[in-house]
Design an enzyme around this catalytic site. Structure first.
Site, short mmCIF file in Angstrom:
data_model
loop_
_atom_site.label_atom_id
_atom_site.label_comp_id
_atom_site.label_asym_id
_atom_site.label_seq_id
_atom_site.Cartn_x
_atom_site.Cartn_y
_atom_site.Cartn_z
N GLU A 13 44.92 -61.75 -63.71
CA GLU A 13 45.98 -62.02 -63.36
C GLU A 13 45.98 -62.52 -62.01
O GLU A 13 45.05 -62.35 -60.99
CB GLU A 13 46.71 -60.60 -63.09
CG GLU A 13 48.08 -60.59 -62.66
CD GLU A 13 48.88 -59.22 -62.25
OE1 GLU A 13 50.00 -59.19 -61.90
OE2 GLU A 13 48.00 -58.41 -62.10
N ARG A 36 32.51 -50.79 -66.53
CA ARG A 36 33.03 -51.49 -65.32
C ARG A 36 32.03 -51.29 -64.01
O ARG A 36 31.60 -50.44 -64.13
CB ARG A 36 34.45 -50.80 -64.60
CG ARG A 36 35.13 -51.40 -63.31
CD ARG A 36 36.46 -50.78 -63.19
NE ARG A 36 36.84 -51.20 -61.75
CZ ARG A 36 38.23 -50.80 -61.41
NH1 ARG A 36 38.84 -50.15 -61.96
NH2 ARG A 36 38.51 -51.21 -60.19
N LYS A 71 42.96 -54.14 -56.79
CA LYS A 71 43.59 -55.18 -56.13
C LYS A 71 44.58 -54.81 -55.24
O LYS A 71 44.59 -55.29 -54.08
CB LYS A 71 44.00 -56.18 -57.30
CG LYS A 71 44.38 -57.50 -56.79
CD LYS A 71 44.64 -58.51 -57.68
CE LYS A 71 43.79 -58.60 -58.76
NZ LYS A 71 44.27 -59.55 -60.03
#
Length: 723
Positions: free
Chosen positions: A221, A441, A451
């Site tokens: 994103e 992850r 983020k």
């Protein structure tokens, strides 16, 4: 020239590491020059002792040296073998013969003599022949790597091999071509059988993967900068695309105009380029807004979606309690009307969202009628104000994956619960299916990868920006001194494991040290605070040219100033005792004649006497020093702590309560004048102080800024904060 086919027996012992490294090096210079095929056999068919083979112009080359000579002769552009220089080519041939005859035995006495010969030869050399890696370095390294005797010694008693041999071996080990040779046979390599806890593997066997048809995607994103977790996802997606000779799509998931900026897109592209990820194929989720809108209408008409004006709090409570919304059974006509209002961004439309009608009673929360469209009146950075409704990631991702031809969606296992939802969306819309593979992850101690939380630090002014050296962004750790080579090696070491680990930073920085140590110029700095000026009787004023790196003479020389006045660090000066003999590094021995200290025990002045004929091997104290003259320049040394005081942030922790009170440390220092030749981003070592990267050049009254690079040792990795 058409690609050459190199076949290597993957289970061979000894394994042809050197041949693989040479082939990989050539492919790095000229892409696809050599097709490498690893066969799951001990020996190649028709040759009982052959571990690698090339058929070229009707002839078979099936020994390590024959293959190496053929490949380097056919590809002179790689610079591994200089046919035009008889002396260089003769030396290379001698080393190839040395590897074949003297390193292929299992006799310890013979090998020990060979190791001693190599160590002595490498005393003043960085490479076996010339000033860059040649085929000789790769083949000799490969013979050592394949030797069980050498493997045992390097693991248990590497000091017996000799400093220079070990230094050369570890430097060659850090080269990209060698990294390929190791990872290509990770399963067969004995060292990989004792993998450390933070290492993974790639042999995941992508389901229904066809050579040449695999398509992966990396969908960030554009709402922030790339961090180390994103880097892992990008590198893994590229790895599998390349392994199956397919393609990778960089897709910007731009479905939330409130957060997204073109600035972030450009920075992501730049950071991907830094870590070597190809972004030649770029798309945007917004490219498919029209198609997704039509698919949303289709779902409404088929009774698979409904509009809901329930407030957010109530909706969350109902989903937790598995209670249907009051809007669950609205008519198709009413849902179409409301969706039209949403599309207009009207007052009524803004109260609604569109939800997929799946199973509000499902034990899997992601299946309880998830939101697939919501209103947003913020202009989009690409489509402007054309749209007032935007798809959610959960709706858009499977649709665009299917439309764009993605065959395998690799994503972190935090999405595992959503996999069934992903499949439901594709099936409900009658789209081409996509295979999902999830991997763990990447998580680090004392580190935030969220983020949203990183943005909070930026907005609160607790960091200098997204490239702050304390940030886990690619830009942040690059600014801290992390090399791209080390970052790529470490991430690829993690593999595609599904094990969730909380990783320490030490191994990443230790790997980085291996990369920078052989090439980091050596300089000298003395801390300004408490610095002591020492008088040296009878010391002449002179300037000498000395190697900038004693173990890598190819880096050239630096000018060192000598004279009757020198600076010493306070810690060194106050440890001196009158009458003792010490060594001034890169000069010689001196006697300590007088030490003056204040009431705090700090040294205020020192008198020394040169004793250059003294034996430096007999002194216990060996100090760096700096001539106290106009050549010395002021610098600022910076070091950092972790941004947070807690190793692992738990659900419910307030980040503002975990902020490290002081995480930046500045020390004024004096450095040798050679640093004036450095450029921003250059990495050096201030001897006895550590590795540093030049972060800012001197400007006006502001001195040059050098950031300390962690070396992976426990002391440098420990949190400095007191809990």
């Amino acid at each position: 020239m058409s690609p050459i086919q190199l076949v290597v027996a993957a289970k061979a012992s000894p394994f042809s590491y050197g041949v693989l490294a040479v082939a990989s090096y050539i492919n790095n210079v000229k892409k696809d020059s050599i097709n490498i095929e690893l066969r799951d056999v001990k020996n190649l068919e028709g040759a009982s002792k052959s571990t690698a083979s090339i058929n070229y112009n009707g002839e078979t080359y099936d020994t390590v040296n024959a293959i190496a000579r053929l490949l380097t002769r056919l590809h002179p552009e790689a610079g591994l073998y200089d046919l035009k220089d008889p002396l260089t080519s003769t030396l290379i041939d001698q080393w190839l013969d040395f590897a074949e005859k003297e390193l292929s035995t299992s006799d310890f006495k013979t090998l020990d003599a060979s190791y001693k010969k190599l160590n002595k030869y490498l005393t003043l050399r960085s490479y076996l022949v010339g000033y860059q890696a040649t085929v000789a370095d790769f083949i000799v390294w490969g013979a050592l790597r394949a030797s069980p005797v050498f493997a045992r010694i390097i693991k248990t008693k590497k000091e017996t091999l000799g400093t220079y041999l070990v230094r050369w071996y570890e430097h060659v080990l850090s080269l990209d071509a060698v990294e390929y040779a190791l990872t290509a046979v990770q399963k067969q390599d004995k060292a990989s059988k004792s993998k450390t806890a933070d290492q993974g593997k790639f042999e995941i066997g992508l389901t229904e993967a066809e050579m040449g048809k695999v398509c992966t995607r990396f969908p960030p994103e554009p709402s922030g900068y790339l961090h180390i977790g994103h880097a892992k996802a990008a590198l893994l997606n590229q790895y599998f695309a390349e392994t199956y000779k397919g393609k990778l799509i960089l897709r910007f998931d731009d479905t939330n105009p409130s957060k997204e900026k073109t600035e972030f897109e450009e920075s992501i592209k730049e950071d991907l380029a830094l870590i070597g990820v190809d972004s030649s194929i770029v798309s945007h989720t917004s490219d498919y807004f029209d198609q997704m809108y039509e698919l949303a209408l289709k779902m409404i008409k088929e009774g698979k979606a409904y509009c809901d004006d329930t407030d957010q709090v109530t909706m969350r409570e109902q989903r937790t309690a598995r209670v249907p919304s009051k809007c669950h059974d609205l008519s198709v006509e009413e849902n179409l009307r409301r969706f039209e209002e949403m599309s207009k961004g009207s007052e009524e439309g803004l109260k609604n969202c569109l939800r997929a009608k799946i199973d509000y009673a499902s034990p899997n929360g992601t299946m309880r009628d998830p939101v697939i469209y919501r209103c947003n009146l913020t202009p989009h950075h690409y489509t402007g104000d054309k749209w007032k409704v935007y798809p959610t990631y959960d709706f858009a991702c499977p649709i665009v994956d299917s439309i764009e031809g993605v065959t395998h969606a690799l994503r972190t296992n935090e999405y595992r619960d959503r996999n069934v939802q992903y499949d439901w969306m594709i099936n409900a819309l009658g789209l081409r299916p996509v295979k999902i593979w999830d991997f763990s992850r990447i998580n680090f101690v004392y580190t935030l990868l969220s983020k949203r939380k990183l943005t909070w630090f930026v907005e609160e002014g607790l960091v200098s920006g997204w490239d702050d050296p304390r940030f886990p962004t690619v830009r942040g750790i690059r600014r801290r001194g992390m090399t791209i080579e080390a970052l790529k090696q470490y991430i690829l070491m993690q593999g595609a494991s599904q094990n969730t680990l909380m990783l320490e930073w030490d191994k990443l920085w230790a790997l980085n040290k291996k990369v920078i140590d052989p090439i980091a110029p050596r300089h000298t700095a003395v801390l300004k605070e408490g610095a002591v000026i020492c008088q040296i009787h009878d010391a002449p004023v002179e300037v000498k040219e000395v190697p900038i790196h004693k173990k890598n003479l190819a880096l050239g020389n630096k000018k060192t100033h000598y004279g009757p006045k020198i600076y010493l660090d306070q810690e060194d000066a106050k440890s001196l005792e009158e009458g003792e003999e010490i060594t001034l590094m890169d000069w010689g021995n001196v006697f300590v004649r007088k030490v003056t200290k204040n009431e705090k025990g700090e040294a205020t002045s020192i008198e020394l006497e040169l004793h250059l004929e003294g034996d430096f091997k007999k002194t216990k104290k060996k100090f760096t020093w700096l001539a106290a003259n106009e050549d010395a320049v002021d610098v600022l040394l910076l070091d950092y702590d972790y941004l947070i005081t807690k190793k692992k942030v738990e659900e419910g922790d307030e980040v503002k309560n975990l902020v490290t009170p002081v995480s930046e440390f500045k020390s004024a220092a004096i450095a040798d004048g050679n640093i004036k030749q450095l450029k921003k981003g250059d990495i050096i070592q201030f001897e006895r102080k550590g590795y540093y990267i030049l972060d800012a050049l001197a400007s006006g009254s502001e001195p040059a800024h050098f950031i300390c690079i962690p070396d992976g040792k426990a002391a440098s990795m420990a949190s400095k904060a007191t809990n």
